[in-house]
Design a protein around this motif. Structure first.
Motif, PDB file in Angstrom:
ATOM      1  N   GLU A  87      47.931  59.130  46.596  1.00  0.00           N
ATOM      2  CA  GLU A  87      46.752  59.258  45.734  1.00  0.00           C
ATOM      3  C   GLU A  87      46.578  58.026  44.842  1.00  0.00           C
ATOM      4  OE1 GLU A  87      44.434  61.601  45.979  1.00  0.00           O
ATOM      5  OE2 GLU A  87      45.619  62.270  47.690  1.00  0.00           O
ATOM      6  N   ALA A  88      47.666  57.472  44.353  1.00  0.00           N
ATOM      7  CA  ALA A  88      47.588  56.260  43.530  1.00  0.00           C
ATOM      8  C   ALA A  88      47.104  55.088  44.375  1.00  0.00           C
ATOM      9  CB  ALA A  88      48.944  55.949  42.916  1.00  0.00           C
ATOM     10  N   LYS A  89      47.597  55.007  45.603  1.00  0.00           N
ATOM     11  CA  LYS A  89      47.167  53.938  46.501  1.00  0.00           C
ATOM     12  C   LYS A  89      45.681  54.057  46.813  1.00  0.00           C
ATOM     13  CE  LYS A  89      51.709  53.531  48.590  1.00  0.00           C
ATOM     14  NZ  LYS A  89      52.502  53.462  49.791  1.00  0.00           N
ATOM     15  N   LYS A  90      45.207  55.275  47.050  1.00  0.00           N
ATOM     16  CA  LYS A  90      43.785  55.491  47.321  1.00  0.00           C
ATOM     17  C   LYS A  90      42.935  55.114  46.120  1.00  0.00           C
ATOM     18  CE  LYS A  90      42.398  59.292  49.317  1.00  0.00           C
ATOM     19  NZ  LYS A  90      42.282  60.707  49.760  1.00  0.00           N
ATOM     20  N   ALA A  91      43.422  55.452  44.913  1.00  0.00           N
ATOM     21  CA  ALA A  91      42.663  55.139  43.694  1.00  0.00           C
ATOM     22  C   ALA A  91      42.543  53.629  43.498  1.00  0.00           C
ATOM     23  CB  ALA A  91      43.332  55.790  42.488  1.00  0.00           C
ATOM     24  N   VAL A  92      43.639  52.901  43.706  1.00  0.00           N
ATOM     25  CA  VAL A  92      43.608  51.438  43.566  1.00  0.00           C
ATOM     26  C   VAL A  92      42.712  50.829  44.645  1.00  0.00           C
ATOM     27  CG1 VAL A  92      45.013  49.343  43.716  1.00  0.00           C
ATOM     28  CG2 VAL A  92      45.835  51.310  42.418  1.00  0.00           C
ATOM     29  N   HIS A  93      42.805  51.350  45.852  1.00  0.00           N
ATOM     30  CA  HIS A  93      41.973  50.878  46.959  1.00  0.00           C
ATOM     31  C   HIS A  93      40.489  51.031  46.611  1.00  0.00           C
ATOM     32  CE1 HIS A  93      40.936  50.144  51.184  1.00  0.00           C
ATOM     33  NE2 HIS A  93      40.195  51.248  51.158  1.00  0.00           N
ATOM     34  N   LEU A  94      40.098  52.206  46.131  1.00  0.00           N
ATOM     35  CA  LEU A  94      38.708  52.459  45.752  1.00  0.00           C
ATOM     36  C   LEU A  94      38.281  51.577  44.585  1.00  0.00           C
ATOM     37  CD1 LEU A  94      36.081  54.094  45.970  1.00  0.00           C
ATOM     38  CD2 LEU A  94      37.131  55.773  44.441  1.00  0.00           C
ATOM     39  N   LEU A  95      39.128  51.473  43.577  1.00  0.00           N
ATOM     40  CA  LEU A  95      38.799  50.668  42.399  1.00  0.00           C
ATOM     41  C   LEU A  95      38.582  49.197  42.770  1.00  0.00           C
ATOM     42  CD1 LEU A  95      38.475  50.533  39.309  1.00  0.00           C
ATOM     43  CD2 LEU A  95      40.917  50.037  39.194  1.00  0.00           C
ATOM     44  N   LEU A  96      39.442  48.658  43.608  1.00  0.00           N
ATOM     45  CA  LEU A  96      39.294  47.257  44.017  1.00  0.00           C
ATOM     46  C   LEU A  96      38.008  47.045  44.824  1.00  0.00           C
ATOM     47  CD1 LEU A  96      42.971  46.308  44.855  1.00  0.00           C
ATOM     48  CD2 LEU A  96      41.537  45.291  43.086  1.00  0.00           C
ATOM     49  N   HIS A  97      37.649  48.010  45.658  1.00  0.00           N
ATOM     50  CA  HIS A  97      36.382  47.894  46.384  1.00  0.00           C
ATOM     51  C   HIS A  97      35.190  47.934  45.426  1.00  0.00           C
ATOM     52  CE1 HIS A  97      37.350  47.538  50.575  1.00  0.00           C
ATOM     53  NE2 HIS A  97      38.161  48.588  50.546  1.00  0.00           N
ATOM     54  N   LEU A  98      35.251  48.779  44.409  1.00  0.00           N
ATOM     55  CA  LEU A  98      34.166  48.838  43.432  1.00  0.00           C
ATOM     56  C   LEU A  98      34.073  47.551  42.616  1.00  0.00           C
ATOM     57  CD1 LEU A  98      34.522  52.540  42.227  1.00  0.00           C
ATOM     58  CD2 LEU A  98      32.744  51.575  43.716  1.00  0.00           C
ATOM     59  N   VAL A  99      35.221  47.003  42.240  1.00  0.00           N
ATOM     60  CA  VAL A  99      35.239  45.720  41.519  1.00  0.00           C
ATOM     61  C   VAL A  99      34.670  44.618  42.415  1.00  0.00           C
ATOM     62  CG1 VAL A  99      36.781  43.961  40.537  1.00  0.00           C
ATOM     63  CG2 VAL A  99      37.101  46.368  39.967  1.00  0.00           C
ATOM     64  N   SER A 100      35.032  44.635  43.677  1.00  0.00           N
ATOM     65  CA  SER A 100      34.512  43.660  44.629  1.00  0.00           C
ATOM     66  C   SER A 100      32.998  43.745  44.726  1.00  0.00           C
ATOM     67  CB  SER A 100      35.145  43.889  45.999  1.00  0.00           C
ATOM     68  OG  SER A 100      34.569  43.050  46.953  1.00  0.00           O
ATOM     69  N   LEU A 101      32.493  44.970  44.806  1.00  0.00           N
ATOM     70  CA  LEU A 101      31.048  45.170  44.880  1.00  0.00           C
ATOM     71  C   LEU A 101      30.354  44.685  43.605  1.00  0.00           C
ATOM     72  CD1 LEU A 101      28.882  46.254  46.766  1.00  0.00           C
ATOM     73  CD2 LEU A 101      29.231  48.506  45.752  1.00  0.00           C
ATOM     74  N   ALA A 102      30.985  44.896  42.450  1.00  0.00           N
ATOM     75  CA  ALA A 102      30.423  44.419  41.185  1.00  0.00           C
ATOM     76  C   ALA A 102      30.369  42.890  41.152  1.00  0.00           C
ATOM     77  CB  ALA A 102      31.250  44.950  40.011  1.00  0.00           C
ATOM     78  N   PHE A 103      31.436  42.221  41.584  1.00  0.00           N
ATOM     79  CA  PHE A 103      31.424  40.759  41.632  1.00  0.00           C
ATOM     80  C   PHE A 103      30.355  40.254  42.594  1.00  0.00           C
ATOM     81  CE2 PHE A 103      35.751  40.634  39.731  1.00  0.00           C
ATOM     82  CZ  PHE A 103      35.541  39.623  38.813  1.00  0.00           C
TER      83      PHE A 103
END
Length: 132
Positions: A69-85
């Motif tokens: 679950e922690a890995k999934k959360a970091v994976h999702l967060l990094l994709h969202l940050v990528s989309l923001a950049f």
């Protein structure tokens, strides 16, 4: 393999920063400065978002220690940050064209870029939420 990918990402980021800061004169959002300085934010933010953050998101399951679950959360967060950049990089290109009086979306590069960001956003929206 992860270390090699992260070292290459660091090299790409370093080269991009050298190009933007040394050879292009930096980044600025001000219209009164050179429109070229507004444009330099476009490749910088696209590299940070679509190369660095997306690469880290792809490797998150190997890098992050802890439960799935922690890995999934970091994976999702990094994709969202990528989309923001990527969104800020897209904004920089549109602002540059507006400030310079140039038409938007008139090249193959712009159409492929819009398509890429739209498909990436669609893919990110389909990611399963942590805990689900």
């Amino acid at each position: 393999m992860v270390v090699t990918a992260q070292l290459l990402a660091a090299v790409v980021l370093t080269l991009t920063l050298v190009w933007v800061l040394h050879f292009r004169g930096g980044v600025s959002w001000e219209k009164t400065s050179s429109p070229r300085l507004v444009y330099t934010a476009h490749p910088l933010f696209m590299v940070i978002g679509l190369v660095i953050c997306t690469g880290e998101a792809v490797m998150a399951y190997r890098i992050v220690l802890g439960p799935r679950e922690a890995k999934k959360a970091v994976h999702l967060l990094l994709h969202l940050v990528s989309l923001a950049f990527a969104a800020v990089g897209l904004y920089a290109a549109i602002k540059f064209h507006h400030d310079a009086g140039l038409p938007n979306f008139h090249s193959l590069h712009s159409w492929l870029g819009i398509t890429t960001i739209a498909l990436y956003a669609l893919q990110v929206s389909a990611l399963p939420l942590p805990g689900v």
